[in-house]
Design an enzyme around this catalytic site. Structure first.
Site, PDB file in Angstrom:
ATOM      1  CD  GLU A  55      53.624  57.959  12.686  1.00  0.00           C
ATOM      2  OE1 GLU A  55      53.476  59.185  12.671  1.00  0.00           O
ATOM      3  OE2 GLU A  55      52.682  57.152  12.614  1.00  0.00           O
ATOM      4  CB  CYS A 103      57.581  64.909  14.787  1.00  0.00           C
ATOM      5  SG  CYS A 103      56.685  63.938  15.984  1.00  0.00           S
TER       6      CYS A 103
HETATM    7  P1  NAP Z   1      66.889  60.020  11.249  1.00  0.00           P
HETATM    8  O1  NAP Z   1      68.235  60.579  11.048  1.00  0.00           O
HETATM    9  O2  NAP Z   1      66.044  59.778  10.055  1.00  0.00           O
HETATM   10  O3  NAP Z   1      67.103  58.675  12.078  1.00  0.00           O
HETATM   11  C1  NAP Z   1      66.027  57.905  12.515  1.00  0.00           C
HETATM   12  C2  NAP Z   1      66.461  56.468  12.633  1.00  0.00           C
HETATM   13  O4  NAP Z   1      66.772  55.955  11.347  1.00  0.00           O
HETATM   14  C3  NAP Z   1      67.719  56.288  13.483  1.00  0.00           C
HETATM   15  O5  NAP Z   1      67.609  55.093  14.214  1.00  0.00           O
HETATM   16  C4  NAP Z   1      68.800  56.154  12.419  1.00  0.00           C
HETATM   17  O6  NAP Z   1      69.940  55.476  12.873  1.00  0.00           O
HETATM   18  C5  NAP Z   1      68.049  55.338  11.378  1.00  0.00           C
HETATM   19  N1  NAP Z   1      68.635  55.342  10.040  1.00  0.00           N
HETATM   20  C6  NAP Z   1      69.650  56.105   9.539  1.00  0.00           C
HETATM   21  N2  NAP Z   1      69.884  55.758   8.241  1.00  0.00           N
HETATM   22  C7  NAP Z   1      69.018  54.776   7.940  1.00  0.00           C
HETATM   23  C8  NAP Z   1      68.776  54.014   6.752  1.00  0.00           C
HETATM   24  N3  NAP Z   1      69.453  54.175   5.616  1.00  0.00           N
HETATM   25  N4  NAP Z   1      67.786  53.083   6.787  1.00  0.00           N
HETATM   26  C9  NAP Z   1      67.064  52.888   7.906  1.00  0.00           C
HETATM   27  N5  NAP Z   1      67.270  53.579   9.059  1.00  0.00           N
HETATM   28  C10 NAP Z   1      68.219  54.509   9.066  1.00  0.00           C
HETATM   29  O7  NAP Z   1      66.027  60.919  12.243  1.00  0.00           O
HETATM   30  P2  NAP Z   1      66.490  61.561  13.624  1.00  0.00           P
HETATM   31  O8  NAP Z   1      67.369  62.715  13.330  1.00  0.00           O
HETATM   32  O9  NAP Z   1      66.958  60.500  14.553  1.00  0.00           O
HETATM   33  O10 NAP Z   1      65.091  62.057  14.185  1.00  0.00           O
HETATM   34  C11 NAP Z   1      64.531  63.274  13.876  1.00  0.00           C
HETATM   35  C12 NAP Z   1      63.443  63.133  12.832  1.00  0.00           C
HETATM   36  O11 NAP Z   1      62.440  62.249  13.288  1.00  0.00           O
HETATM   37  C13 NAP Z   1      62.740  64.432  12.562  1.00  0.00           C
HETATM   38  O12 NAP Z   1      62.594  64.576  11.182  1.00  0.00           O
HETATM   39  C14 NAP Z   1      61.395  64.250  13.234  1.00  0.00           C
HETATM   40  O13 NAP Z   1      60.358  65.026  12.714  1.00  0.00           O
HETATM   41  C15 NAP Z   1      61.161  62.810  13.030  1.00  0.00           C
HETATM   42  N6  NAP Z   1      60.161  62.328  13.976  1.00  0.00           N
HETATM   43  C16 NAP Z   1      58.907  62.084  13.521  1.00  0.00           C
HETATM   44  C17 NAP Z   1      57.913  61.678  14.394  1.00  0.00           C
HETATM   45  C18 NAP Z   1      56.509  61.426  13.931  1.00  0.00           C
HETATM   46  O14 NAP Z   1      55.749  60.836  14.680  1.00  0.00           O
HETATM   47  N7  NAP Z   1      56.135  61.850  12.737  1.00  0.00           N
HETATM   48  C19 NAP Z   1      58.225  61.507  15.747  1.00  0.00           C
HETATM   49  C20 NAP Z   1      59.520  61.784  16.173  1.00  0.00           C
HETATM   50  C21 NAP Z   1      60.481  62.186  15.268  1.00  0.00           C
HETATM   51  P3  NAP Z   1      71.224  56.320  13.398  1.00  0.00           P
HETATM   52  O15 NAP Z   1      70.760  57.102  14.558  1.00  0.00           O
HETATM   53  O16 NAP Z   1      72.181  55.244  13.746  1.00  0.00           O
HETATM   54  O17 NAP Z   1      71.666  57.166  12.246  1.00  0.00           O
END
Ligand code: NAP
Length: 476
Positions: free
Chosen positions: A248, A282
């Site tokens: 997602e 999102c």
């Molecule tokens: P993110 O930076 O991609 O982080 C998401 C999760 O992934 C966090 O737990 C992060 O840990 C972890 N992570 C970081 N590096 C990783 C790696 N190499 N491998 C696996 N996991 C890793 O996203 P965010 O800034 O937290 O969230 C915002 C994003 O989420 C936006 O793009 C938004 O659109 C998207 N989102 C999508 C939906 C949907 O349903 N489509 C819903 C909500 C949000 P850390 O926090 O420790 O870095």
């Protein structure tokens, strides 16, 4: 707070800890263990054992435990809301709204976990096959699910993974966002306190890059369920190997306002849908595409409504929009708005930064090819542009790398039907914005917005495997 390894509180094996701070004023809310690679190994070892126990636990017993967890989540909703608002910066009213959906979501998933039906196969319809065989399918848990969640809905996005995974009979290792680990730990505790067997649930708090890479590449993992940015999702697809994957990801959701729309209703909906959770959703309204004939009226109706949004201390009942997740994120959004204005757009209101708060912004005359329309903004601003006709509006709506949600305001059924057919989005709303979700509905994006669907029924389907069984008799 300790890690949760197989349901048991545990320090990080390295002994490392890190602070969780308020994005509003920087105060330290709590300290959590900072897990490392050794903790990943311990959690997966526990999960393999837990999965073996849990898959042999009958569905009615799994449901009983989940229903107890739902009751606890309801009882603890106010405490969860307080933690959530403090660590995320979300206004307390929004945090209460989010936490209050926890119990109902767990109940929906608990039910779906009892519905693992299969199909009977009409094998005799296949030429060369007679009545001497019986075929059917059996649905079973996949085994070990790794759940990785973002910061923006720290309760609901955790539960949209934990509850269906557990209901379906899987063990789960959850890695919540580093900025919002406390909400995840509080919710996980509801399942442990409800009587989940040892091994079945682990929560690893700490750095996503290290933990994420180790978790997604481990062969003991059967399924990865990730919500977060498209960049991280892309990395996961590269490292995961052959595993079931649900992603997602990011978005730049459009709303199209046609000349026959109720302009006031559209403006009121956009004034909510672009600014809930400070635009860090999102399915937030990022782009509004209006017909030139009504663009002026729409903006006149939108701007005063946006100016009524009250920013400030997230813990105050007066505040309707809290902070962004960090000051750095607020700086990124501020720069993005400034870049749009430098490129010829007009800032009609907002866009000023105070620490991690950005005042709600409306940016008009936006070039649809500009970064503020094309790249995910994840902040409190809507970018308004025009399209001369319906075909141009649909092309503009579809003109980004994403396809999560879309909204169309019109009083014309034929136009609505065309939108449903032609707009590339996982969810389409007619006479509402994409910022609307019932927890039970299938939810997920097209194109760069992801792979697969969430929502309890869809998630249970994606967290189970289907086996085909053929009983070979003898011709008689
Ligand atoms: P993110 O930076 O991609 O982080 C998401 C999760 O992934 C966090 O737990 C992060 O840990 C972890 N992570 C970081 N590096 C990783 C790696 N190499 N491998 C696996 N996991 C890793 O996203 P965010 O800034 O937290 O969230 C915002 C994003 O989420 C936006 O793009 C938004 O659109 C998207 N989102 C999508 C939906 C949907 O349903 N489509 C819903 C909500 C949000 P850390 O926090 O420790 O870095």
């Amino acid at each position: 707070m300790d890690l949760l390894i197989g349901g048991i509180g545990s320090k990080a094996r390295s002994g490392r800890e890190e602070q969780v701070t308020s994005p509003f004023d920087g105060t330290v809310i709590d300290t959590v263990a900072a897990a490392g690679i050794e903790d990943v190994d311990a959690a997966l070892t526990a999960a393999v054992a837990g999965a073996a126990t849990w898959r042999r636990t009958p569905a009615h017993e799994r449901m009983r435990i989940l229903l107890k967890a739902a009751e606890l989540a309801d009882e603890r909703a106010e405490a969860t809301a307080q933690i959530l608002s403090a660590e995320n910066g979300k206004a307390i009213s929004e945090a209460r709204g989010e936490a209050s959906r926890s119990g109902a979501l767990i109940r929906l998933a608990a039910f779906e976990g009892t519905q693992l039906y299969g199909d009977t196969l009409p094998l005799d319809a296949n030429p060369g096959t007679g009545f001497d065989k019986v075929g059917f399918t059996v649905r079973q848990p996949v085994g070990v699910v790794v759940a990785i969640t973002p910061f923006n809905y720290p309760a609901l996005l955790v539960l949209h993974k934990l509850a269906p995974a557990l209901a379906a009979g899987n063990a789960v290792v959850l890695k919540p966002a580093r900025t919002t680990p406390l909400t995840a730990l509080a919710l996980a505790q509801c399942f442990v306190d409800a009587g989940l067997p040892e091994g079945v649930l682990s929560v690893l708090t700490g750095p996503g890059a290290t933990l994420g890479d180790a978790l997604v590449s481990d062969p003991r993992v059967n399924k990865i369920s990730f919500t977060g940015s498209t960049a991280t999702g892309t990395r996961i697809t590269q490292l995961a190997g052959v595993k079931k994957l649900s992603l997602e990801l990011g978005a730049s959701c459009p709303v199209v306002v046609l000349p026959d729309a109720d302009i006031d209703a559209a403006a009121a909906a956009v004034a909510a849908g672009g600014f809930v959770n400070a635009g860090q959703v999102c399915i937030s309204v990022q782009r509004v595409i209006t017909h030139p004939k009504i663009a002026g009226d729409f903006l006149d109706a939108l701007v005063p409504r946006v100016e009524k949004i009250r920013t400030g201390d997230p813990s105050s009942a007066e505040t309707t929009m809290g902070t962004l997740i960090t000051e750095a994120e607020a700086q990124r959004v501020e720069a993005s708005i400034a870049q749009a204005v430098a490129g010829g757009a007009s800032l009609l209101t907002g866009g000023q930064r105070d620490g991690a708060i950005i005042s709600p912004a409306v940016v008009a005359d936006v070039d649809p090819a500009a970064p503020i329309a094309q790249d995910e903004l994840f902040g409190p601003a809507v970018a308004v542009s025009t399209a001369a006709d319906w075909t141009a509006a649909i092309a503009q709506a579809n003109g980004t790398a994403y396809g999560l949600g879309a909204g169309v305001f019109t009083s014309d059924v034929a136009g609505a039907v065309q939108a449903i057919r032609e707009i590339d989005a996982g969810t389409i709303h007619i006479n509402w914005t994409p910022l609307w979700r019932a927890d039970l509905m299938p939810y997920g994006g097209l194109k760069g917005s992801g792979i697969g669907k969430e929502g309890p029924r869809s998630a249970v389907a994606e967290m189970t495997d289907v086996k085909t069984v053929i009983l070979h008799g003898r011709p008689w």
